[in-house]
Design a protein around this motif. Structure first.
Motif, PDB file in Angstrom:
ATOM      1  N   ARG A  31       0.833  -1.212   0.000  1.00 23.01           N
ATOM      2  CA  ARG A  31       0.000   0.000   0.000  1.00 23.01           C
ATOM      3  C   ARG A  31       0.866   1.260   0.000  1.00 23.01           C
ATOM      4  N   GLU A  34       2.049   1.642  -3.529  1.00 20.43           N
ATOM      5  CA  GLU A  34       0.975   2.172  -4.370  1.00 20.43           C
ATOM      6  C   GLU A  34       0.834   3.679  -4.182  1.00 20.43           C
ATOM      7  N   ALA A  35       0.927   4.130  -2.931  1.00 20.00           N
ATOM      8  CA  ALA A  35       0.816   5.564  -2.662  1.00 20.00           C
ATOM      9  C   ALA A  35       1.991   6.328  -3.265  1.00 20.00           C
ATOM     10  N   ALA A  38       1.395   6.496  -6.960  1.00 23.36           N
ATOM     11  CA  ALA A  38       0.320   7.447  -7.272  1.00 23.36           C
ATOM     12  C   ALA A  38       0.812   8.886  -7.186  1.00 23.36           C
ATOM     13  N   ASP A  39       1.590   9.209  -6.150  1.00 19.33           N
ATOM     14  CA  ASP A  39       2.145  10.562  -6.032  1.00 19.33           C
ATOM     15  C   ASP A  39       3.082  10.878  -7.194  1.00 19.33           C
ATOM     16  N   GLN A  42       1.086  11.443 -10.354  1.00 20.39           N
ATOM     17  CA  GLN A  42       0.393  12.733 -10.292  1.00 20.39           C
ATOM     18  C   GLN A  42       1.352  13.867 -10.653  1.00 20.39           C
ATOM     19  N   ARG A  62      -6.114   1.060 -10.258  1.00 24.29           N
ATOM     20  CA  ARG A  62      -6.867   2.306 -10.098  1.00 24.29           C
ATOM     21  C   ARG A  62      -5.967   3.497  -9.820  1.00 24.29           C
ATOM     22  N   TRP A  63      -4.715   3.217  -9.482  1.00 23.95           N
ATOM     23  CA  TRP A  63      -3.754   4.272  -9.187  1.00 23.95           C
ATOM     24  C   TRP A  63      -3.250   4.982 -10.447  1.00 23.95           C
ATOM     25  N   ARG A 191      -0.225  11.454  -0.906  1.00 24.36           N
ATOM     26  CA  ARG A 191      -0.833  10.159  -0.593  1.00 24.36           C
ATOM     27  C   ARG A 191       0.122   9.290   0.220  1.00 24.36           C
ATOM     28  N   ARG A 195      -0.741   7.584   3.750  1.00 24.34           N
ATOM     29  CA  ARG A 195      -0.736   6.125   3.909  1.00 24.34           C
ATOM     30  C   ARG A 195       0.212   5.702   5.010  1.00 24.34           C
TER      31      ARG A 195
END
Length: 205
Positions: A31, A34-35, A38-39, A42, A62-63, A191, A195
């Motif tokens: 997790r 994943e965060a 994702a960051d 972004q 979904r990330w 994120r 997390r």
């Protein structure tokens, strides 16, 4: 404009961030990965680019934000996979990984800035970013990866090729729990920091 490349693994327990376990469980480490991814995505999504490409080992989740082309990593060692990512590009390209969630569009936007290459060293002796105005996979093949000398050897390769290199700021990769806390403090609103706080709260229960 530059093609922005992100090389990453699908954040699945037991496959990513294994040096975070312990203190975190494999599920928590995934997790956190994943965060971080994702960051990173972004920041790349918010940076002007000719093209944005995720070079992925695994399956998108979904990330993944819109606006990215997804291509599979080739088989082989990390230097071969990085070289293959550049081989897919026909113009200026800047590659980063998923281990620096504190990266910002401002760090990426300058990129090559008229240079032949740009290079972002990591505190652990590796590198977090490599940009080439004219992608040449040979500049990466044979560089020993995941060693304290990786960044130095890669930087020497660029110099030996006669390239004018723009030096990017040194960043800290997330490899260990200490790294995770230090990086989260640098980007407290991302994120990854959120997390990490949730993982720490779960550990105290």
């Amino acid at each position: 404009m530059t093609t922005l490349l992100v090389i990453a693994k699908e954040p699945r327990p037991g496959r990513v961030k294994t040096r975070l376990t312990p203190p975190f469980t494999p599920e928590q480490a995934a997790r956190l990965a994943e965060a971080a991814l994702a960051d990173t995505l972004q920041a790349v999504a918010a940076t002007p680019a000719a093209r944005r490409v995720l070079v992925l080992d695994g399956t998108p989740g979904r990330w993944l934000p819109p606006g990215f082309d997804v291509v599979p990593q080739c088989a082989g060692t990390l230097d071969e996979r990085l070289a293959d990512a550049f081989a897919r590009c026909t113009g200026p390209a800047l590659l980063i990984g998923m281990d620096t969630p504190q990266v910002t569009p401002a760090l990426l936007a300058g990129g090559l800035d008229g240079h032949d290459a740009c290079f972002g060293p990591a505190e652990d002796g590796g590198f977090w970013a490599l940009g080439l105005a004219e992608p040449d996979p040979a500049l990466l093949r044979g560089v020993p990866m995941s060693t304290p000398r990786t960044g130095a050897v890669q930087r020497e390769r660029l110099g030996a090729a006669g390239l004018r290199v723009r030096e990017l700021p040194r960043l800290r990769d997330v490899d260990t729990a200490a790294d995770a806390h230090a990086v989260a403090a640098l980007a407290p609103h991302g994120r990854f920091a959120a997390r990490l706080a949730r993982c720490a709260t779960a550990d105290r229960r």
